[in-house]
Design an enzyme around this catalytic site. Structure first.
Site, PDB file in Angstrom:
ATOM      1  N   ARG A   8      92.221 100.404  35.574  1.00 54.50           N
ATOM      2  CA  ARG A   8      92.766 100.962  34.316  1.00 54.50           C
ATOM      3  C   ARG A   8      93.022 102.470  34.293  1.00 54.50           C
ATOM      4  O   ARG A   8      92.110 103.356  34.975  1.00 54.50           O
ATOM      5  CB  ARG A   8      91.233 100.919  33.315  1.00 54.50           C
ATOM      6  N   ASP A   9      94.304 102.729  33.942  1.00 51.44           N
ATOM      7  CA  ASP A   9      94.882 104.271  34.169  1.00 51.44           C
ATOM      8  C   ASP A   9      95.089 104.607  32.759  1.00 51.44           C
ATOM      9  O   ASP A   9      96.298 104.069  32.373  1.00 51.44           O
ATOM     10  CB  ASP A   9      95.809 104.167  35.176  1.00 51.44           C
ATOM     11  N   THR A  10      94.497 105.493  32.239  1.00 48.32           N
ATOM     12  CA  THR A  10      95.063 105.678  31.018  1.00 48.32           C
ATOM     13  C   THR A  10      96.321 106.638  30.853  1.00 48.32           C
ATOM     14  O   THR A  10      96.838 106.894  29.858  1.00 48.32           O
ATOM     15  CB  THR A  10      94.051 106.715  30.194  1.00 48.32           C
ATOM     16  N   GLY A  11      96.649 107.035  32.026  1.00 45.77           N
ATOM     17  CA  GLY A  11      97.831 107.715  32.464  1.00 45.77           C
ATOM     18  C   GLY A  11      99.205 106.817  32.298  1.00 45.77           C
ATOM     19  O   GLY A  11     100.539 107.339  32.479  1.00 45.77           O
TER      20      GLY A  11
END
Length: 273
Positions: free
Chosen positions: A167-170
């Site tokens: 999971r990469d919020t960017g």
């Protein structure tokens, strides 16, 4: 009096849910038939422990060996097998503690290691308590490490590929045509989904990869180009697959899957959400 069939069924049911909870917490592939086989081993072990002359099976060392054998049966082949094993042990310990505590609260005697005469309600509450507590602890650890890896399953033409997605919020990649969010996955991880003739080593050029895959049977209209920008490169294109379905943690997600020719990380994950 303890009946062997009841003891086997109770322990198999408990072990199955412990293995399932551990897999979900660890982000492992949910191979339910393997969990059932491993749980059957656990049920057989529980019965063996109460047979005359078999008391030595209740020792700590044998219990750990039995747990490791169950974990091999359930999670063998997983790249993160050790994590699955540790999670299984933690969930089992949390469940045992929850059953003991709830049995005291409910006024039920806790009479043994392999057989616990408590109501189904107490067992369900114990499952909920142990799953919530261990899941919370592991997710906090993930957040402190700045990463959370979850299971992502991509399905195409009746075949599925299990992935480990970071999971990469960017990651704000979106297909400008359909408006769908775009996950990124290693091409090698999705290669088993493609029909014969797909290149085992994809070209670096996204346009060439898009043309090559689109020419294969069953992939016409499934491959598109998605623009992106990143550090070190202001603009670029990436080939993306529109699968039959995608599921994150078992829940359907309307995703396109961008195909990365190279590796995405250090081996702990092969996709990015």
């Amino acid at each position: 009096m303890i009946y062997a069939d009841s003891l086997f069924a109770l322990n198999m049911a408990i072990d199955y849910f412990l293995l399932l909870c551990s897999a979900k917490i660890s982000g492992a592939e949910l191979r339910r038939w393997r969990f059932a086989a491993a749980a059957a081993l656990g049920g057989a072990y529980a019965v063996a422990c109460v047979l005359p002359g078999m008391g030595f099976l209740s020792s700590g060392a044998v219990k750990l060996a039995a747990a490791a054998l169950m974990a091999v049966a359930a999670y063998g082949g997983e790249e993160r097998y050790l994590r699955c094993l540790i999670t299984f042990l933690a969930v089992s310990a949390a469940f045992g503690g929850a059953v003991f505590a709830l049995s005291l609260v409910s006024g039920t005697a806790f009479s043994g290691v392999m057989y616990v005469p408590v109501s189904p309600r107490v067992l369900v509450m114990a499952f909920a308590v142990c799953y919530a507590s261990v899941s919370f602890a592991f997710r906090r650890a993930h957040l402190r490490a700045g990463r959370e890896v979850v299971p992502l399953t991509v399905t195409l033409s009746g075949k599925s590929a299990p992935l480990r997605a970071l999971r990469d919020t960017g990651n704000g990649l979106v297909d400008p045509v359909s408006g769908r969010a775009v996950a990124v996955a290693e091409y090698s991880a999705l290669y088993p989904l493609f029909p014969p003739g797909a290149p085992r080593r994809p070209p670096e050029d996204a346009v060439a990869l898009c043309e090559e895959l689109s020419a294969l049977p069953g992939l016409a209209g499934r491959i598109s180009l998605v623009p992106y920008s990143s550090l070190g490169r202001s603009r670029g294109l990436v080939a993306a697959l529109r699968p039959d379905s995608a599921a994150v943690c078992g829940r359907d997600a309307p995703l396109l899957i961008a195909l990365s020719p190279g590796r995405l990380g250090d081996g702990g994950y092969n996709a990015i959400l």
